[in-house]
Design a protein around this motif. Structure first.
Motif, PDB file in Angstrom:
ATOM      1  N   ASP A 111       0.803  -1.221   0.000  1.00 55.23           N
ATOM      2  CA  ASP A 111       0.000   0.000   0.000  1.00 55.23           C
ATOM      3  C   ASP A 111       0.842   1.279   0.000  1.00 55.23           C
ATOM      4  O   ASP A 111       0.300   2.373   0.001  1.00 55.23           O
ATOM      5  N   ASN A 112       2.175   1.152  -0.062  1.00 54.91           N
ATOM      6  CA  ASN A 112       2.968   2.377  -0.097  1.00 54.91           C
ATOM      7  C   ASN A 112       3.170   2.829  -1.548  1.00 54.91           C
ATOM      8  O   ASN A 112       3.005   2.075  -2.492  1.00 54.91           O
ATOM      9  N   MET A 113       3.527   4.083  -1.715  1.00 56.12           N
ATOM     10  CA  MET A 113       3.617   4.685  -3.047  1.00 56.12           C
ATOM     11  C   MET A 113       4.654   3.985  -3.922  1.00 56.12           C
ATOM     12  O   MET A 113       4.446   3.797  -5.116  1.00 56.12           O
ATOM     13  N   ASP A 114       5.764   3.570  -3.335  1.00 54.85           N
ATOM     14  CA  ASP A 114       6.814   2.894  -4.086  1.00 54.85           C
ATOM     15  C   ASP A 114       6.271   1.628  -4.755  1.00 54.85           C
ATOM     16  O   ASP A 114       6.511   1.389  -5.937  1.00 54.85           O
ATOM     17  N   PHE A 115       5.520   0.831  -4.007  1.00 50.66           N
ATOM     18  CA  PHE A 115       4.959  -0.405  -4.548  1.00 50.66           C
ATOM     19  C   PHE A 115       3.865  -0.102  -5.574  1.00 50.66           C
ATOM     20  O   PHE A 115       3.760  -0.769  -6.603  1.00 50.66           O
ATOM     21  N   ILE A 116       3.078   0.914  -5.317  1.00 55.25           N
ATOM     22  CA  ILE A 116       2.007   1.304  -6.251  1.00 55.25           C
ATOM     23  C   ILE A 116       2.608   1.730  -7.591  1.00 55.25           C
ATOM     24  O   ILE A 116       2.088   1.380  -8.658  1.00 55.25           O
ATOM     25  N   ILE A 117       3.710   2.468  -7.547  1.00 52.35           N
ATOM     26  CA  ILE A 117       4.386   2.883  -8.786  1.00 52.35           C
ATOM     27  C   ILE A 117       4.816   1.652  -9.581  1.00 52.35           C
ATOM     28  O   ILE A 117       4.622   1.582 -10.794  1.00 52.35           O
TER      29      ILE A 117
END
Length: 192
Positions: free
Chosen positions: A109-115
């Motif tokens: 759920d963090n932005m790094d993984f979403i990217i």
């Protein structure tokens, strides 16, 4: 002229790229892990990287699915050796410890993984979904396990327990011992 690799060299390079990616992903995240850095660590050119993976995202997808498979295989072996609820408890403890080593497994759920997820192809996304499904099936596919509650409740409790790893830094007590205690207390409520 480009250098060619023997089959053995190819296997070693691919394995070393996976290992370097896993370490960098755990330490720095997806965005801060560069192909250039990984290639330097492994000792290949950036052009040679593309002999092994079509993109950075393909490597990350491969690492994620490989780590999940290794964890599932190890947990499954424990459960096959000890075919009861206590085998499930030991498998859960192993999974938690592996998640602790590979933080990218629980930071979806963090932005790094979403990217990363936004850059994956449909095929890569499907591969990750299949890998996630394999993990879920681990605790419901064994005929020798009898539930005391609904199977979805079992999966929900297991998922909730493992995802408590996100709180490990704020717990006043050792998070691994806390996890083991919770598993040992709850296993009798989930399985006969």
């Amino acid at each position: 002229m480009a250098r060619s690799f023997t089959e053995r060299e190819k296997e070693n390079i691919k394995r070393n790229l996976q290992k370097a990616c896993n370490q960098s992903w755990t330490q720095y995240g997806y965005k801060k892990t560069s192909i250039d850095q990984l290639c330097r660590e492994v000792g290949i050119s950036k052009g040679a990287f593309y002999l092994f993976f079509e993109s950075k995202e393909a490597l990350f997808c491969d690492v994620l699915c490989t780590v999940q498979k290794q964890i599932c295989d190890a947990a499954s072996k424990i459960m096959e050796k000890q075919k009861d609820k206590y085998g499930v408890a030991e498998a859960l403890k192993l999974i938690y410890r592996e998640y602790n080593k590979n933080n990218f497994l629980y930071h979806a759920d963090n932005m790094d993984f979403i990217i990363l997820m936004n850059k994956l192809s449909e095929e890569q996304t499907k591969k990750i979904e299949e890998s996630n499904n394999m993990s879920r099936q681990l605790f419901v596919k064994h005929p020798y396990l009898k539930y005391k509650v609904d199977a979805d409740m079992v999966l929900s409790v297991i998922y909730s327990l493992i995802m408590n790893i996100k709180n490990k830094d704020i717990l006043p007590y050792n998070h691994i011992e806390t996890f083991d205690f919770m598993v040992d207390q709850l296993i009798d409520s989930l399985y006969e």
